[in-house]
Structures are given as C-alpha cells and as structure tokens.
Design a protein around this motif. Structure first.
Motif, PDB file in Angstrom:
ATOM      1  N   ALA A  91       0.922  -1.306  -0.228  1.00  0.00           N
ATOM      2  CA  ALA A  91       0.179  -0.030  -0.049  1.00  0.00           C
ATOM      3  C   ALA A  91       0.950   1.563   0.156  1.00  0.00           C
ATOM      4  N   TRP A  92       1.678   1.377   0.713  1.00  0.00           N
ATOM      5  CA  TRP A  92       2.761   2.552   1.291  1.00  0.00           C
ATOM      6  C   TRP A  92       3.702   2.430  -0.488  1.00  0.00           C
ATOM      7  N   TYR A  93       3.612   1.199  -0.596  1.00  0.00           N
ATOM      8  CA  TYR A  93       4.122   1.886  -2.392  1.00  0.00           C
ATOM      9  C   TYR A  93       4.011   2.240  -3.730  1.00  0.00           C
ATOM     10  N   GLY A  94       2.683   1.775  -3.484  1.00  0.00           N
ATOM     11  CA  GLY A  94       0.994   1.642  -3.973  1.00  0.00           C
ATOM     12  C   GLY A  94       0.816   3.653  -4.556  1.00  0.00           C
ATOM     13  N   ALA A  95       0.999   4.055  -3.356  1.00  0.00           N
ATOM     14  CA  ALA A  95       0.987   5.668  -3.384  1.00  0.00           C
ATOM     15  C   ALA A  95       1.752   6.511  -4.306  1.00  0.00           C
ATOM     16  N   ILE A  96       2.994   5.490  -4.597  1.00  0.00           N
ATOM     17  CA  ILE A  96       3.798   6.288  -5.476  1.00  0.00           C
ATOM     18  C   ILE A  96       2.876   6.220  -7.115  1.00  0.00           C
ATOM     19  N   ALA A  97       1.992   5.773  -7.319  1.00  0.00           N
ATOM     20  CA  ALA A  97       0.956   5.683  -8.893  1.00  0.00           C
ATOM     21  C   ALA A  97       0.645   6.627  -8.667  1.00  0.00           C
ATOM     22  N   SER A  98       0.060   7.234  -6.901  1.00  0.00           N
ATOM     23  CA  SER A  98      -0.369   9.310  -7.689  1.00  0.00           C
ATOM     24  C   SER A  98       0.180  10.442  -7.929  1.00  0.00           C
ATOM     25  N   LEU A  99       1.726  10.152  -8.094  1.00  0.00           N
ATOM     26  CA  LEU A  99       2.896  10.459  -8.133  1.00  0.00           C
ATOM     27  C   LEU A  99       2.924  11.060  -9.933  1.00  0.00           C
ATOM     28  N   PRO A 100       2.701  12.110 -10.482  1.00  0.00           N
ATOM     29  CA  PRO A 100       3.098  11.763 -11.855  1.00  0.00           C
ATOM     30  C   PRO A 100       4.263  10.999 -12.309  1.00  0.00           C
ATOM     31  N   LYS A 151      10.422  10.942 -14.085  1.00  0.00           N
ATOM     32  CA  LYS A 151      11.573  10.299 -13.049  1.00  0.00           C
ATOM     33  C   LYS A 151      12.263  10.711 -12.319  1.00  0.00           C
ATOM     34  N   SER A 152      11.998  11.946 -11.979  1.00  0.00           N
ATOM     35  CA  SER A 152      12.322  13.028 -10.992  1.00  0.00           C
ATOM     36  C   SER A 152      11.412  12.311  -9.891  1.00  0.00           C
ATOM     37  N   MET A 153      10.187  12.388  -9.775  1.00  0.00           N
ATOM     38  CA  MET A 153       8.564  12.131  -9.090  1.00  0.00           C
ATOM     39  C   MET A 153       8.929  10.438  -8.465  1.00  0.00           C
ATOM     40  N   ARG A 154       8.936   9.789  -8.669  1.00  0.00           N
ATOM     41  CA  ARG A 154       8.705   8.284  -9.410  1.00  0.00           C
ATOM     42  C   ARG A 154      10.071   8.083  -8.088  1.00  0.00           C
ATOM     43  N   TRP A 155      11.064   8.691  -8.024  1.00  0.00           N
ATOM     44  CA  TRP A 155      12.260   8.181  -7.840  1.00  0.00           C
ATOM     45  C   TRP A 155      11.899   8.530  -6.590  1.00  0.00           C
TER      46      TRP A 155
END
Length: 406
Positions: free
Chosen positions: A239-248, A251-255
């Motif tokens: 769930a914590w990692y799934g929240a990354i999908a809310s970011l644009p 490359k910079s945002m997801r890393w």
C-alpha cells in the motif's frame, strides 16, 4: 487474424519477401499490438543474411552486423532487421559469445526471453506462436521460453525485465519463472548499473510501481545498489508503494516517491550508484529536503523554501508531503499558489537590484557584495513590498548586519 502495421514495416517485409526470403514483425511490437497498446518500436526478423538485407534497400545502417542486425531507414525513421540466429554461450551472463545464422524461424524465437515476446507476424502467415505466448497474454502471465533458469543464466537483465513487464502489463509471474529469479538473483551483479536503472525506472513509471517490491521478495534488491534494499523496508508494504502511482509518471517524481523516507544525501548516493543523470539526482535530493522540512503555515517561510527549490522541485516536495498524509500540505499549496500569483520575489535573480547596482552604490566586490545581496533577499522574503530599487539601495547603504536590522 490480421494485424495493422505501419506502412514502412509492411514495405520492408514485402520487399524482403519479394526477394524470396521470409520476414516477420517480431517481439514486443506483436505483443503490444495484440494487447491493444501502441508499440514503441517495430522490429523485423528475417531468413536473409545481413549482406543480403543491405543489398535490398537504398539506405541502411550497420547497427550490429556481428549479431545480424541492419537498420533500414525509411521516412527518416530506423527499423531494425535481424537475421534469424542461434546464440552461442553467454560467457559474461549478458551477451552471447557468438551467433550462428539460421534459416529456421523457430530456432530464432526459442532464444528469446518470455513467451509473450517470442511471437512473430506477417500478413501471409498470421501469428506464429510456438511457445504459448497467446495463451499467456490471455491469462496475464510472464513465463520464460523453455527453462527459466537457462534464460536467466544467459542474460541476467531478464531477471529485472520479468518484474518490469509484470508492472507494465499487470501480469503475474509464473511460478517456475519466479523461483528462477530467486535462484539466479546474484547474477544481477553482471549487469551494468545503467541497464539496471533503466529497467527500474520503467517499472516505477508504470501503473503498478508497487511491483518494485518483487525485487525484495525475489532477493534481487540486494544486488541493485547501496541503500536500495533499505529503501524497500517499509512496514506498510504494498500500500505504501502503491501510493507512488499517485505521483506524475515522471522520473524524478517517482524516484523521489520511492526514496521519500531516506535522507536526501543517502538517496543521492543510491541514485549515483545507479548512474542516474545529475538533473534527476538533484531534483530528488531537493524534493526530499523540501518534503522532510517542517514548514509553518506562513508565507515568509514558504517563500524561503521556494528560494531553495525550483517550481518543479517544490511541486514534488508538496506531492511527497501529501502522500505521507501531512495535513498541512493542502494549505501550503494554497499559500504557494498565492505567492506565485502575486509574483513575489523568491530569488536573487528576481531582486530589484543586482551586484552591478550595489557596486555602483559603493559596495565592495567580494564576500561583502554576496552577503549584502543575501541580506536583501532575506528581507524581501519576509516583506515582498520591500523589493523596489530605491528601497533596497537605501537598505544596502545602511550596511545592516542581518535581516532583523534591516
């Protein structure tokens, strides 16, 4: 079934067939077309030897003659055409030591990594599927062609490619393939960090960045880069990692999202080890600094943070705060937008005076000049209305010791 192919691909395949050879679209372009996705590239495989291919077309590039690849230039775009081949031993765990050309399509297809990437197509034959790729596409499965251990031992990059495809396509990894990743995981050390980073970045930019947890479950994370395994040890799990999908999906945002609980310096060291570009490393470091900085709901403090970050980095920092449930994030964003709309000065570049103005006003060159400019900026960050040429020159002339004295 009949697949739609770009006109250039049809022309290349048709021309090769006119000369009496076999030719097919192959690999990812077939897979993506069957899935209703737009292929990024169209690769072609043929029974014709490289020298024969070169003789058929007016514009070619010797991309990799040793491995049978010639690039055909058509309408200013390149299309790779590779001769059917049988790979020799993979002595370095990444590349075949030698290749043997063959006239047998099946021999070529069986050297490929996954069943869904081992299909070929031409209008004359339709889909050529020797290894159950269509069935695996239907069932949403990532499965190696032949023995998984063999495929991963040949090329260790395939270990990460399996997980990346799982994330991009939302497919499950077949049991034997998954087990082989676990067993062959140490071989990832044979892969350049640039290639490792490329696969991880594609994974993070997918719709399922939480699948990066598979690198920990399979033991791959220990062979990625210093600090990477630690970044994955979050108690909230998927769930914590799934929240990354809310970011644009940038490359910079997801890393930054992945590394958001690492100290900025630690995150930068991990990204440097993975050979990411300096722009991305700088963005991630600044986003983390901003996200981890306690920020009062006061415009002077927000302007001060804006003076340290670019607008893009500020956006990233606020996104990270929101991801972690910081209840002040919406209000900070509101105040930030108000500051932007007002056009408040938040940088030395936007000050109403510059170094030349201060020198003309009698300020000495050197450290004193820089210190004066910084004091003026600090004053303007607190009170934007002070940012006029007349006011700042007067303040500079007073030789104040600090922003409070101004």
């Amino acid at each position: 079934m009949k697949m739609t192919m770009p006109g250039e691909v049809e022309w290349i395949i048709g021309r090769i067939r006119e000369h009496g050879y076999e030719a097919f679209a192959v690999g990812g372009c077939v897979r993506d077309t069957l899935l209703g996705r737009k292929p990024e590239d169209w690769d072609i495989t043929t029974s014709a030897r490289p020298e024969a291919v070169k003789a058929m077309f007016p514009r070619t590039v010797d991309t990799g003659l040793k491995h049978g690849t010639v690039t055909i230039i058509k309408n200013k775009k390149g299309y790779e055409v590779t001769t059917y081949r049988i790979d020799g031993e993979y002595l370095d765990g990444r590349h075949p030591d030698s290749v043997e050309f063959t006239a047998n399509l099946t021999e070529d297809l069986k050297r490929r990594d996954f069943t869904i990437n081992a299909m070929a197509y031409s209008h004359e034959t339709g889909i050529v599927d020797e290894f159950g790729g269509m069935e695996d596409l239907k069932n949403g499965v990532i499965r190696c062609v032949g023995l998984a251990k063999d495929r991963f031992s040949e090329d260790a990059l395939r270990l990460l490619r399996a997980i990346r495809f799982s994330a991009q396509l939302d497919f499950a990894i077949e049991k034997e393939t998954y087990q082989a990743i676990y067993e062959i995981a140490p071989n990832l050390l044979k892969v350049s960090r640039e290639r490792v980073q490329t696969e991880l970045t594609k994974l993070l930019l997918s719709a399922h960045p939480e699948r990066i947890l598979l690198t920990e479950e399979t033991g791959l994370s220990s062979y990625v880069a210093p600090g990477f395994p630690e970044a994955l040890k979050e108690p909230e799990g998927a769930a914590w990692y799934g929240a990354i999908a809310s970011l644009p999906a940038e490359k910079s945002m997801r890393w930054a999202g992945l590394l958001r609980h690492r100290m900025p310096k630690q995150a930068a060291e991990t990204l440097k080890a993975l050979k990411l570009d300096n722009e991305t490393i700088g963005n991630v470091q600044k986003m983390l600094e901003g996200a981890q900085m306690p920020l009062p709901l006061e415009k002077p403090e927000i302007r001060r943070m804006m003076s340290r970050l670019t607008p893009y980095q500020m956006e990233g920092a606020l996104n990270l705060k929101a991801m972690d449930g910081d209840k002040t994030a919406p209000e900070i964003r509101k105040l930030w937008n108000e500051i932007l709309e007002a056009g408040d000065c938040v940088s030395l570049k936007a000050l109403a005076v510059g170094g030349k103005d201060l020198i003309e006003a009698g300020i000495e060159r050197g450290p004193v000049l820089g210190e004066t400019l910084n004091r003026l900026l600090e004053a303007v960050l607190k009170k934007p209305e002070l940012n006029t040429r007349e006011t700042l020159l007067k303040m500079a002339g007073e030789r104040a010791e600090g922003p409070e004295a101004l």
